[in-house]
Design a protein around this motif. Sequence first.
Motif, PDB file in Angstrom:
ATOM      1  N   GLN A 180       0.836  -1.207   0.000  1.00  0.00           N
ATOM      2  CA  GLN A 180       0.000   0.000   0.000  1.00  0.00           C
ATOM      3  C   GLN A 180       0.867   1.252   0.000  1.00  0.00           C
ATOM      4  OE1 GLN A 180      -3.045  -0.069   3.025  1.00  0.00           O
ATOM      5  NE2 GLN A 180      -3.317   2.147   2.959  1.00  0.00           N
ATOM      6  N   MET A 181       1.948   1.258   0.773  1.00  0.00           N
ATOM      7  CA  MET A 181       2.829   2.416   0.819  1.00  0.00           C
ATOM      8  C   MET A 181       3.579   2.589  -0.507  1.00  0.00           C
ATOM      9  SD  MET A 181       2.168   3.754   3.705  1.00  0.00           S
ATOM     10  CE  MET A 181       0.514   3.040   3.612  1.00  0.00           C
ATOM     11  N   GLY A 183      -1.448   7.694  12.983  1.00  0.00           N
ATOM     12  CA  GLY A 183      -2.012   8.356  11.816  1.00  0.00           C
ATOM     13  C   GLY A 183      -0.987   8.550  10.718  1.00  0.00           C
ATOM     14  N   ALA A 184       0.234   8.944  11.096  1.00  0.00           N
ATOM     15  CA  ALA A 184       1.280   9.187  10.105  1.00  0.00           C
ATOM     16  C   ALA A 184       1.675   7.912   9.380  1.00  0.00           C
ATOM     17  CB  ALA A 184       2.492   9.820  10.780  1.00  0.00           C
ATOM     18  N   LEU A 185       1.600   6.764  10.056  1.00  0.00           N
ATOM     19  CA  LEU A 185       1.977   5.501   9.417  1.00  0.00           C
ATOM     20  C   LEU A 185       1.081   5.165   8.228  1.00  0.00           C
ATOM     21  CD1 LEU A 185       2.951   3.363  12.515  1.00  0.00           C
ATOM     22  CD2 LEU A 185       4.396   3.748  10.498  1.00  0.00           C
ATOM     23  N   ARG A 186      -0.103   5.704   8.173  1.00  0.00           N
ATOM     24  CA  ARG A 186      -0.955   5.485   7.011  1.00  0.00           C
ATOM     25  C   ARG A 186      -0.509   6.341   5.824  1.00  0.00           C
ATOM     26  NH1 ARG A 186      -1.813   0.903   8.048  1.00  0.00           N
ATOM     27  NH2 ARG A 186      -3.197   0.874   6.232  1.00  0.00           N
ATOM     28  N   LEU A 190       8.770   6.876   6.291  1.00  0.00           N
ATOM     29  CA  LEU A 190       8.378   6.360   7.606  1.00  0.00           C
ATOM     30  C   LEU A 190       8.163   4.857   7.570  1.00  0.00           C
ATOM     31  CD1 LEU A 190       7.551   7.042  10.546  1.00  0.00           C
ATOM     32  CD2 LEU A 190       5.223   7.410   9.700  1.00  0.00           C
ATOM     33  N   ALA A 191       7.577   4.342   6.484  1.00  0.00           N
ATOM     34  CA  ALA A 191       7.267   2.915   6.395  1.00  0.00           C
ATOM     35  C   ALA A 191       8.526   2.065   6.449  1.00  0.00           C
ATOM     36  CB  ALA A 191       6.497   2.622   5.111  1.00  0.00           C
ATOM     37  N   ARG A 192       9.638   2.563   5.909  1.00  0.00           N
ATOM     38  CA  ARG A 192      10.881   1.794   5.889  1.00  0.00           C
ATOM     39  C   ARG A 192      11.632   1.904   7.204  1.00  0.00           C
ATOM     40  NH1 ARG A 192      10.016  -1.774   1.870  1.00  0.00           N
ATOM     41  NH2 ARG A 192       8.955  -0.685   0.149  1.00  0.00           N
ATOM     42  N   ILE A 193      11.401   2.975   7.947  1.00  0.00           N
ATOM     43  CA  ILE A 193      12.058   3.128   9.247  1.00  0.00           C
ATOM     44  C   ILE A 193      11.353   2.298  10.310  1.00  0.00           C
ATOM     45  CG2 ILE A 193      12.501   4.776  11.114  1.00  0.00           C
ATOM     46  CD1 ILE A 193      13.126   6.864   9.000  1.00  0.00           C
ATOM     47  N   CYS A 245      -0.724  -0.466  12.884  1.00  0.00           N
ATOM     48  CA  CYS A 245      -0.844   0.522  11.807  1.00  0.00           C
ATOM     49  C   CYS A 245       0.294   0.412  10.797  1.00  0.00           C
ATOM     50  CB  CYS A 245      -0.906   1.928  12.399  1.00  0.00           C
ATOM     51  SG  CYS A 245      -2.482   2.275  13.219  1.00  0.00           S
ATOM     52  N   ALA A 246       1.340  -0.363  11.123  1.00  0.00           N
ATOM     53  CA  ALA A 246       2.434  -0.613  10.182  1.00  0.00           C
ATOM     54  C   ALA A 246       2.460  -2.070   9.737  1.00  0.00           C
ATOM     55  CB  ALA A 246       3.766  -0.240  10.830  1.00  0.00           C
ATOM     56  N   GLY A 247       1.373  -2.797   9.983  1.00  0.00           N
ATOM     57  CA  GLY A 247       1.304  -4.197   9.586  1.00  0.00           C
ATOM     58  C   GLY A 247       2.126  -5.120  10.446  1.00  0.00           C
ATOM     59  N   LEU A 248       2.444  -4.710  11.677  1.00  0.00           N
ATOM     60  CA  LEU A 248       3.283  -5.503  12.584  1.00  0.00           C
ATOM     61  C   LEU A 248       2.454  -5.945  13.789  1.00  0.00           C
ATOM     62  CD1 LEU A 248       6.393  -3.165  12.442  1.00  0.00           C
ATOM     63  CD2 LEU A 248       6.223  -5.442  11.410  1.00  0.00           C
TER      64      LEU A 248
END
Length: 610
Positions: free
Chosen positions: A26-27, A164-167, A276-279, A311-314
């Motif tokens: 998605q990201m 919220g930011a993770l989306r 953010l998604a990679r961090i 929210c990050a799939g974890l």
Amino acid sequence: MHPRVIEVTERLRQRSSRSRAAYLQQMDEAAALPRGRRALSCSNFAHGMAACPAEDKQRLRLPDEVNIGIVTAYNDMLSAHQPYESYPEQIRSILRRMGATGQVAGGVPAMCDGITQGEPGMELSLVSRDVIAMATAVALSHNMYDAALCLGICDKIVPGLLMGALRFGHLPVLFVPAGPMPSGLPNDRKAQVRQRYAEGLASREELLEAESQAYHAPGTCTFYGTANTNQLLLEAMGLQLPGASFVNPGTPLREALTVAVTEQAARLARTGQGSLARIVDERALVNALVMLLATGGSTNLTLHLIAIGQCAGLQLNWDDMGLLSEVVPTLARIYPNGQADVNHFQAAGGSAWLFAQLLEAGLLHSEVETVAGPGLERYAREPALQQGQLHWRDGPAASLDRTVLRGWRDPFRADGGLRVIRGNLGRGVIKLSAVQPEHWQVTAPCRIFDSQQAFVAAFENNEFRQDMIAVVRFQGPAANGMPELHKLTPYLGVLQDRGLRVALVTDGRMSGASGKVPAVIHLTPEAEAGGPLARLRDGDVLALDAGAGVLDVQMDSAEWAARSPVPAGDGVRRGWGRELFGFARRQVSPAEQGASCFTDSLILADGGEL
């Protein structure tokens, strides 16, 4: 790397494989679209820059220039957030000097648990985290931005901003702290006055004077509660600049760090790096958990880290926390786990010392991405000004106060002090960092209360004259929003000081303010859902062995199984705005799943979790 850290990380990675892959897809799809305003129609774009100065409008028209969205939790009622009043204009000025632009994308609510403790408004505290997440998503949904700066510090605010930011994880997102207030009345003296007031030995005027000397200036409260735990965990996740957390407001170093984080946001946006998604991956989440355990941080993070991970799939869980707690030593003593405040902690070596020790012990993943660049070793350095210029230098080679900070070879405790509690009353957590071992085991009849006020009334009636386990139920997320029960702390402390063996058992929260009395919290299933707590009666004997992680009611199993739960309430909470949040209480997940309103929304159509 310590084998247990590797094991827990790998368990988390495998458990999350499908949901993490779906999240990253998605990201990636979002990242492949034209970023920030470039695909907006002329009408949309004109609306987005209508109020900007002419110079900014010209820059916004340039397709290769960047625009930074600011999401702010400013209000001037929270001491920690009051300094943010001037930050947006400061940030815009910094960006203009770089040829970039910035806009306040939106504001999010920011309530203070310190004000609402024991009041009806406290029932909105935990759900405000999810409201903040939604407000953050609304702010960033305008698609005007190439990166974001989040201005927030306190209890539910940082987790909500991050959720919220993770989306929008295809963007670089950096957090901007404002720092703690200078030290005031020492925390142990404040606690003494609170207990004396609870016993009727201090006047309200004396109590107010003590509290006002403790909380006295702009900046974060200086005890190690959820707000300051948030700050250290943001550094452990690589989302704040190294050593930025505990620099006081209004100082030249604080201002220099704000300049540096703004400039870094623009650099990352220009290069397309630092998303953010990679961090925030499984390693970052484990690093945050290790830092929580090593410092005896707030138990609220046992909820928030799970919700953030979702929210990050974890799919982080309490068992991960329990496994790591067995091997992560306690290296810090900050009130309420010690007498020092965060300013004293910072002077003793601060976060730079902690990172150096935990990295040396192999307890942190070092090869990770951060907003400061690759490698967590950067966080073993501390910021300083040299001839007015910001630079990072090596942290201290030794703890400057061993009553506050110790090395991993000679820790305060060999473990992290967090236990997952199991038994026939369900599952919960307990923090033992500030509880002396002689108080870890309590076997006593229970007293049942459905509110903090009922407990306080019983205390004032002098009803507690023998060993007792206080059960405060119907305090879970579905019942009343899971308020903190901090109001109970001085009363329970008085009973323990009188020589009674006491403990607290609840499906509610206690947070970073929990202290010397053993408190089994977050029990799930909660009483509102017909959990075992609802089957307890006054006088039932409970046996707590905190060291072994066991809590049971001592009763014949057949008799216990046959007992019916007391009826739950009607679910309607009225007054102080609580009636507006009935929908959230109806769909909130259990505490062990993060007490989140979003869990159902993060389920894929085929049943997998996103």
